[in-house]
Motif scaffolding. Structure first.
Motif, mmCIF file in Angstrom:
data_model
loop_
_atom_site.group_PDB
_atom_site.id
_atom_site.type_symbol
_atom_site.label_atom_id
_atom_site.label_comp_id
_atom_site.label_asym_id
_atom_site.label_seq_id
_atom_site.Cartn_x
_atom_site.Cartn_y
_atom_site.Cartn_z
ATOM 1 N N ILE B 51 87.914 83.605 -12.271
ATOM 2 C CA ILE B 51 86.753 82.748 -12.571
ATOM 3 C C ILE B 51 86.890 81.460 -11.765
ATOM 4 O O ILE B 51 87.924 80.788 -11.832
ATOM 5 N N ILE B 106 82.183 84.663 -11.139
ATOM 6 C CA ILE B 106 83.270 85.645 -11.068
ATOM 7 C C ILE B 106 83.580 85.862 -9.596
ATOM 8 O O ILE B 106 82.672 86.145 -8.811
ATOM 9 N N THR B 142 90.698 81.744 -15.873
ATOM 10 C CA THR B 142 90.910 83.189 -15.776
ATOM 11 C C THR B 142 91.875 83.669 -16.866
ATOM 12 O O THR B 142 91.628 84.684 -17.532
ATOM 13 N N LEU B 444 79.972 88.509 -17.205
ATOM 14 C CA LEU B 444 80.922 89.511 -17.682
ATOM 15 C C LEU B 444 80.251 90.515 -18.603
ATOM 16 O O LEU B 444 80.656 91.671 -18.686
#
Lengths: 483, 483
Positions: B51, B106, B142, B444
């Motif tokens: 991320i 992402i 992350t 996500l």
């Protein structure tokens, strides 16, 4: 400027410190004095010791601790605190005493590195900021020492800034690395703030900008004839980098009466390449040209490279030093040891299912015990009101084998904690960073057993207790058990 | 206040940036424009993605970049730089352009997350500060996402401040953790600075101060009847902590018409204790009392506790989140991609013995490619001057299998970089932290394949190339090979 004393980090706390403080205030307990100990339970990387670092920043922090109007506004916005408490906070200054090990002291698990004796709220509010500072700097100092030790006398430079966990981690990490034995840092901010020697030459981008490697090297040598260290792995170390470095030494530097200071390898098989490079440099008459290496190094890779005969003069160590990658958490904790009741500090103990997590209660003193050869043979915890007399054999208790009768004979002791803050004000002369660094070195060279310094299965330093202190702890355990 | 825009961190650089800058200045190359790419090579913990976090702080930093008189004095003291260069520095401001992914995107290895196009010295000086910010915040965002994912819908709070690598690591780490999906932080400074919800109740010291556990709980409940979460493991969870918590619920809270909000377990076998505690609370009619747990948690321990049927509503995650203990280094790098010559950006490539370390040269664009179901099927690199037309089947090259003929059909693309700084000034509206956090969640949930999100052996996201871009890279490789 970013020293902590020029930047308000008073809000660096966990919320629970404030909810507890508000509760203590409501119960009119805020002036009751308590004692908290800072200690840790395990050496990083299963090593034999750790290095205490960060004290100077802790003192800066407590001396500056106060809440600005916007801090109070923020607290009010949380709807958790009484107006009387917020008013109290707006006039708050830390009013306690702090006892601490000297910065740079070699330390061991479960002994009180710092003891805060202060009014309840004062003592509670400083928990997080104190722990963060010790945990970070002690971690990096200890990790660096391992790397320096693996390098066996070759210089180690901190190159970690870009992989640090943000700006403070780079700057205070560089400080801690210097304490742990690094010779220099690449980080300019740390260099300026702490006077740490800075080092650095060129990135691959310098070589790529000029496109032709020889041209790039030539320009650098012309600019820095006294400090030419050339990065030789942009294209091909053996077929291009080293030959071009030699050519610059001959064609650019020698006509100026200068020598090529060094080459740097930053990728590939560093053991093989360094040996090959050494050979080529020597064959060209550049025996005095140093070989610098970098690229994800730590104590283990350095050991391995040197075991393979790598010809290296200096290591640039980055990400694995500045994040202490192999064990990135230093776990110092802050535990209540005593509460003043009618002028007497009554010990408190924290129970746990896990024996190691049971705290050492009460006001206490910690001594380092030296044999007549000058080695530190153990540390010793006593009650605060005991006198330790080593002129005759001194009976002590090993808490892991309390049934044994043991004595220190012909030993001397040094008390490890000293008063550093009194009534909220510094009462101790800060040592310079160089003095702290030398202090670390001196302890490891003359006092601390080599057996505690090895990486594999190091000797476990003893933390013994006076019989009187052991008795106190046992009686509190029995009491808690029967409660 | 400690936002970067209110604190001069311009000296946050490695010395080599300055030695190179001085050399470029001496060669009158300082106004030559270049392009640098920021990218990373490996996802942390062998995960399937990372991320992107830290953009806002990067923009604050470049807008504020300047050297004060004492900075110049410090540089002068190093005896490395010309007076003309020091004079140039004293008037220096960053004059370049920055293209970047949206914060919260992402991201995957080897694609340019940020591209800096700027005069040579400007571009070189920002290297370390940009990398440190991305490396730290992306790492923590992350890591947090992995923990949040393991918690399967239960809340995760950041409790890491005391184990963070100093103050910035705690504060900007809390910001990154929130982006990654944490619900709150214990860190007051982060709460105040970024508006992140703060949480926290009591430490063991609260319970130990009152000595009697019931008394301690009662005082807390009286102070915070709407937010009573009791820490139940100071003495003995099952025989003391939970019974006392139940007693407080009945004797203190219920008469006030309040309910016990929760209990917290901070040691011992959390799976066993939480089940046992749940049973006892339920039997007492406290089905709505939540169970909070903490104590060296991460995605692996959380998985294990939940697999054993642990009855847990909320996780407080500290040291392993805030230091990303399982993989504490995020390795973004900053590499020269092109140099302007006569108005044209000429690509540069960095060779390496290791294929993965060869850079992607030249000015380029990065696209995310979506199938008609809305999933991100791949990312695509093209030259900057190409037009990508997905209205018809689009031929691309998989650089790992360049011999294959492959097409995107019925796909759409989104360009990932946007201009965020133009001529040194911000040209983009910062998103709020909540928007960034939702953006992560939304990608996500709706775009990124579940196969990329699993911990074990995740699907490797494709980074493909346009045929035209692939041809460029290959021709530069051949050229470098024959040089």
């Amino acid at each position: 400027m970013t020293q902590f004393n020029q930047r308000n980090i008073s809000m660096m706390m966990d919320l629970y410190e404030m909810t507890m403080a508000n509760g203590y205030f409501a119960g009119q307990n805020e002036m009751k004095r308590v004692a908290f100990d800072v200690f840790y339970r395990k050496n990083p990387d299963n090593g034999g010791f750790a290095i205490f670092a960060g004290l100077e920043q802790i003192i800066e922090y407590v001396e500056n601790l106060h809440f600005d109007t916007d801090d109070i506004e923020y607290f009010r916005s949380l709807n958790l605190f009484s107006e009387a408490f917020l008013d109290y906070l707006s006039n708050f200054r830390f009013k306690g005493d702090i006892y601490a090990f000297q910065e740079g002291t070699i330390m061991y698990p479960n002994e009180p590195i710092i003891t805060v004796i202060a009014p309840l709220i004062d003592a509670q509010l400083v928990e997080t900021a104190i722990l963060t500072q010790i945990n970070h700097q002690s971690l990096i100092a200890t990790k660096t020492r391992r790397i320096v030790s693996a390098a066996g006398g070759r210089t180690v430079s901190d190159f970690g800034a870009r992989r640090a966990h943000n700006v403070d981690a780079a700057v205070y990490g560089a400080r801690a690395a210097y304490i742990g034995g690094a010779s220099s840092t690449s980080n300019v901010m740390a260099g300026k703030q702490f006077g740490i020697p800075v080092s650095g030459t060129m990135a691959h981008s310098w070589v790529m900008f000029y496109k032709d490697e020889y041209e790039a090297f030539r320009h650098y040598a012309e600019n820095y004839p006294d400090a030419t260290v050339l990065l030789v792995d942009t294209y091909d170390v053996i077929h291009s980098g080293i030959p071009n470095a030699i050519r610059v030494a001959k064609e650019v530097l020698e006509p100026m009466g200068k020598r090529l200071k060094g080459v740097r390898l930053d990728s590939g098989d560093l053991a093989y390449l360094s040996k090959k490079a050494r050979e080529m440099l020597d064959d060209a008459g550049l025996q005095d040209c140093k070989i610098f290496v970098s690229n994800s190094l730590d104590e283990y890779t350095i050991n391995s490279i040197l075991n393979q005969g790598g010809c290296i003069d200096s290591f640039g160590v980055g990400e694995r030093l500045i994040t202490a990658k192999s064990d990135s958490v230093f776990g110092a904790v802050y535990k209540l040891a005593a509460v003043e009741e009618d002028g007497i500090f009554v010990p408190r103990i924290k129970m746990s299912e896990t024996v190691e997590k049971i705290t050492n209660p009460g006001l206490k003193k910690v001594y380092r015990v030296y044999c007549k050869e000058g080695n530190a043979v153990a540390d010793l915890i006593t009650r605060a009101d005991e006198i330790v007399d080593m002129d005759k054999p001194y009976r002590y208790v090993d808490p892991e084998k309390p049934w044994k009768n043991r004595y220190f004979t012909n030993c001397t002791v040094k008390e490890l904690q000293q008063l550093v803050v009194k009534d909220g004000k510094r009462v101790y002369q800060a040592r310079s960073l160089d003095e702290i660094r030398k202090f670390v070195e001196q302890q490891l060279e003359t006092e601390i057993w080599q057996e505690e310094q090895r990486f594999e299965n190091p000797h476990k330093h003893y933390l013994n207790m006076s019989p009187y202190y052991y008795e106190l702890k046992m009686s509190l355990l029995h009491e808690a058990q029967n409660a």
